[in-house]
Write a protein that holds these residues in place. Structure first.
Motif, PDB file in Angstrom:
ATOM      1  N   GLU A   6       0.860  -1.164   0.000  1.00  0.00           N
ATOM      2  CA  GLU A   6       0.000   0.000   0.000  1.00  0.00           C
ATOM      3  C   GLU A   6       0.906   1.226   0.000  1.00  0.00           C
ATOM      4  OE1 GLU A   6      -3.792   1.592   2.572  1.00  0.00           O
ATOM      5  OE2 GLU A   6      -3.029  -0.421   2.872  1.00  0.00           O
ATOM      6  N   TYR A   8       1.200   5.403   0.046  1.00  0.00           N
ATOM      7  CA  TYR A   8       0.582   6.696   0.297  1.00  0.00           C
ATOM      8  C   TYR A   8       1.466   7.760  -0.328  1.00  0.00           C
ATOM      9  CZ  TYR A   8      -2.165   4.276   3.824  1.00  0.00           C
ATOM     10  OH  TYR A   8      -3.004   3.416   4.469  1.00  0.00           O
ATOM     11  N   THR A   9       0.870   8.710  -1.021  1.00  0.00           N
ATOM     12  CA  THR A   9       1.637   9.772  -1.667  1.00  0.00           C
ATOM     13  C   THR A   9       0.996  11.127  -1.398  1.00  0.00           C
ATOM     14  OG1 THR A   9       0.385   9.549  -3.724  1.00  0.00           O
ATOM     15  CG2 THR A   9       2.422   8.257  -3.522  1.00  0.00           C
ATOM     16  N   TYR A  10       1.685  12.163  -1.835  1.00  0.00           N
ATOM     17  CA  TYR A  10       1.199  13.538  -1.709  1.00  0.00           C
ATOM     18  C   TYR A  10      -0.218  13.623  -2.221  1.00  0.00           C
ATOM     19  CZ  TYR A  10       0.533  18.413  -2.935  1.00  0.00           C
ATOM     20  OH  TYR A  10       0.023  19.657  -3.068  1.00  0.00           O
ATOM     21  N   PRO A  11      -1.129  14.289  -1.597  1.00  0.00           N
ATOM     22  CA  PRO A  11      -1.059  15.093  -0.372  1.00  0.00           C
ATOM     23  C   PRO A  11      -1.652  14.382   0.846  1.00  0.00           C
ATOM     24  CG  PRO A  11      -3.014  15.725  -1.547  1.00  0.00           C
ATOM     25  CD  PRO A  11      -2.370  14.584  -2.318  1.00  0.00           C
ATOM     26  N   THR A  12      -1.543  13.086   0.907  1.00  0.00           N
ATOM     27  CA  THR A  12      -2.095  12.302   2.011  1.00  0.00           C
ATOM     28  C   THR A  12      -1.492  12.723   3.348  1.00  0.00           C
ATOM     29  OG1 THR A  12      -2.339  10.444   0.506  1.00  0.00           O
ATOM     30  CG2 THR A  12      -2.392   9.934   2.841  1.00  0.00           C
ATOM     31  N   ILE A  13      -2.308  12.726   4.392  1.00  0.00           N
ATOM     32  CA  ILE A  13      -1.817  12.977   5.747  1.00  0.00           C
ATOM     33  C   ILE A  13      -1.854  11.656   6.504  1.00  0.00           C
ATOM     34  CG2 ILE A  13      -2.239  14.165   7.936  1.00  0.00           C
ATOM     35  CD1 ILE A  13      -3.413  16.480   6.295  1.00  0.00           C
ATOM     36  N   VAL A  14      -0.695  11.280   7.052  1.00  0.00           N
ATOM     37  CA  VAL A  14      -0.537  10.005   7.744  1.00  0.00           C
ATOM     38  C   VAL A  14      -0.077  10.278   9.173  1.00  0.00           C
ATOM     39  CG1 VAL A  14       0.704   7.807   7.757  1.00  0.00           C
ATOM     40  CG2 VAL A  14       0.081   8.867   5.583  1.00  0.00           C
ATOM     41  N   GLN A  62       1.745  15.641   6.449  1.00  0.00           N
ATOM     42  CA  GLN A  62       1.264  15.701   5.068  1.00  0.00           C
ATOM     43  C   GLN A  62       2.441  15.326   4.181  1.00  0.00           C
ATOM     44  OE1 GLN A  62      -0.181  19.462   3.612  1.00  0.00           O
ATOM     45  NE2 GLN A  62      -1.150  18.490   1.869  1.00  0.00           N
ATOM     46  N   LEU A  63       2.287  14.204   3.491  1.00  0.00           N
ATOM     47  CA  LEU A  63       3.378  13.689   2.675  1.00  0.00           C
ATOM     48  C   LEU A  63       3.661  14.596   1.490  1.00  0.00           C
ATOM     49  CD1 LEU A  63       2.400   9.917   2.630  1.00  0.00           C
ATOM     50  CD2 LEU A  63       3.934  11.105   4.208  1.00  0.00           C
TER      51      LEU A  63
END
Length: 72
Positions: A6, A8-14, A62-63
């Protein structure tokens, strides 16, 4: 068996479990010194994003598009 990853890339917040930052550090650049440790310094660490919030022991980042430092 099928293997899945899986991403996760911009603009995801993790949210990452971390005690490195406080909410006062919001908007600071976040680096990762290993697979489970956030860092506030570039040194030899890849940049992963901007700190949005710290809540209940989690740093919400925020990635951004990763930037690998020359020593990383």
């Amino acid at each position: 068996t099928d293997n899945e990853i899986e991403i996760y890339t911009y603009p995801t917040i993790v949210g990452f479990k971390s005690s490195v930052f406080t909410d006062a550090d919001a908007s600071d650049t976040v680096y990762m010194s290993d697979s489970a440790t956030l860092s506030a310094t570039a040194a030899d660490n890849p940049q992963i994003g901007k700190l949005q919030r710290v809540l209940n022991g989690y740093a919400f980042v925020q990635l951004v598009t990763s930037q690998i430092c020359t020593g990383a």
